[in-house]
Structures are given as C-alpha cells and as structure tokens.
Design an enzyme around this catalytic site. Structure first.
Site, mmCIF file in Angstrom:
data_model
loop_
_atom_site.group_PDB
_atom_site.id
_atom_site.type_symbol
_atom_site.label_atom_id
_atom_site.label_comp_id
_atom_site.label_asym_id
_atom_site.label_seq_id
_atom_site.Cartn_x
_atom_site.Cartn_y
_atom_site.Cartn_z
ATOM 1 N N HIS A 1 0.917 5.189 1.108
ATOM 2 C CA HIS A 1 0.291 6.218 1.940
ATOM 3 C C HIS A 1 0.270 7.533 1.169
ATOM 4 C CE1 HIS A 1 0.729 4.113 5.958
ATOM 5 N NE2 HIS A 1 1.624 3.438 5.257
ATOM 6 N N HIS B 1 0.839 -1.203 0.000
ATOM 7 C CA HIS B 1 0.000 0.000 0.000
ATOM 8 C C HIS B 1 0.866 1.242 0.000
ATOM 9 C CE1 HIS B 1 0.716 -1.292 4.144
ATOM 10 N NE2 HIS B 1 0.728 -0.004 4.457
HETATM 11 P P1 5GP Z 1 2.018 0.396 7.307
HETATM 12 O O1 5GP Z 1 2.409 0.623 8.743
HETATM 13 O O2 5GP Z 1 1.935 -1.076 6.978
HETATM 14 O O3 5GP Z 1 2.818 1.170 6.308
HETATM 15 O O4 5GP Z 1 0.563 0.998 7.164
HETATM 16 C C1 5GP Z 1 -0.576 0.312 7.556
HETATM 17 C C2 5GP Z 1 -1.636 1.346 7.732
HETATM 18 O O5 5GP Z 1 -2.889 0.696 7.724
HETATM 19 C C3 5GP Z 1 -1.535 2.127 9.046
HETATM 20 O O6 5GP Z 1 -1.427 3.512 8.753
HETATM 21 C C4 5GP Z 1 -2.824 1.780 9.775
HETATM 22 O O7 5GP Z 1 -3.357 2.884 10.473
HETATM 23 C C5 5GP Z 1 -3.737 1.324 8.652
HETATM 24 N N1 5GP Z 1 -4.717 0.311 9.031
HETATM 25 C C6 5GP Z 1 -4.502 -0.790 9.807
HETATM 26 N N2 5GP Z 1 -5.637 -1.510 9.910
HETATM 27 C C7 5GP Z 1 -6.567 -0.852 9.173
HETATM 28 C C8 5GP Z 1 -7.946 -1.116 8.904
HETATM 29 O O8 5GP Z 1 -8.535 -2.098 9.361
HETATM 30 N N3 5GP Z 1 -8.591 -0.230 8.110
HETATM 31 C C9 5GP Z 1 -7.979 0.872 7.588
HETATM 32 N N4 5GP Z 1 -8.723 1.686 6.814
HETATM 33 N N5 5GP Z 1 -6.664 1.148 7.824
HETATM 34 C C10 5GP Z 1 -5.977 0.294 8.608
#
Ligand code: 5GP
Ligand code: ZN
Length: 123
Positions: free
Chosen positions: A101, A99
């Site tokens: 951001h 993903h």
């Molecule tokens: P990472 O830390 O992997 O780069 O980003 C994961 C992101 O997913 C985090 O910013 C977190 O807040 C978001 N996130 C985690 N679980 C969920 C969810 O169930 N729904 C949504 N919409 N975002 C999520």
C-alpha cells in the site's frame, strides 16, 4: 510467464485491469476503497501469496520491486507518504496476492496502524 491464479482478484487485475504505473513485472493500481487522499497498491505480476514468501523473489527482483514502489509514489505526485504491507489475516491482509500500500496526500503523522488496516474493520 508465471501462471495466474483463476481465483485471485489481483491476478485478474494484472491480466485485464488498468494501471497507474507498470514496469518490469510490477503494476500499480488505485485502491478501490481508498483510505487516504492517494491510495495506490503495488503488486508483482506473478502470484505470490504474501510478504511471508518474499524469499521467492531474487535480489534483483526485490530491488526492482522496492524501486518500483518509490517510482510509483513519485509518479502519482507524492513526496511524503506511507508504505504498508499487511501480512496474513491477523495482520489485516484481505487479498492474498502480495501488495504494497502507498498512502499519501494527507498528513499521516497522527495515524495509528489500525487506521490503515483492512476496510472490513471499518464497515
Ligand atoms: P489488504 O487488506 O489485503 O492489505 O489490501 C487489499 C486492498 O485491496 C484493500 O485496500 C482493498 O480496498 C483493495 N481491493 C480489494 N478488491 C479490489 C479490487 O477489485 N480492485 C482494486 N483496485 N482494489 C481492491
Ligand atoms: Zn494473484
């Protein structure tokens, strides 16, 4: 259609969730724990663990994915923003479905990378 992973939270969202934008095999969702006034995530519908596996997208898909990131930012009203990908636990990745951001709506010039790293670090 690629197989979703039962244990993947983002595959579940692709299947059942609501999107802020959707097109061509990609979806955009609001981050559940926003770390900017606007914080949207762009994900491919098909499961790919991380940016390390970017080679699994062909040239066309990669172009579409990047265009979709830019389109999503425009759609949520951003002209100035930051695009960030956390790669691996050491890079702040907490959800292992690729993903992007999109963070905006404020002034990011003074942000340091750690400020947009995983939410867990702030808890
Ligand atoms: P990472 O830390 O992997 O780069 O980003 C994961 C992101 O997913 C985090 O910013 C977190 O807040 C978001 N996130 C985690 N679980 C969920 C969810 O169930 N729904 C949504 N919409 N975002 C999520
Ligand atoms: Zn997944």
């Amino acid at each position: 259609m690629p197989s979703p992973r039962d244990d993947c939270i983002f595959c579940g969202i692709v299947r059942d969730g609501s999107y802020v934008h959707e097109a061509n095999g990609f979806v955009a969702i609001d981050d559940i724990n926003p770390r900017a006034p606007v914080h949207v995530l762009v994900l491919p519908e098909r499961h790919v663990d991380s940016f390390r596996e970017i080679g699994r997208f062909d040239a066309n898909e990669t172009k579409r994915m990047l265009e979709f990131v830019a389109e999503t930012a425009q759609k949520v009203g951003l002209t100035d923003y930051r695009v960030l990908v956390n790669v691996g636990p050491g890079g702040g990745q907490t959800v292992f479905h690729l993903h992007w951001h999109i963070l905006g709506g404020g002034d990011s010039r003074d942000d340091v990378p750690a400020a947009v790293a995983g939410a867990e670090a702030e808890a």
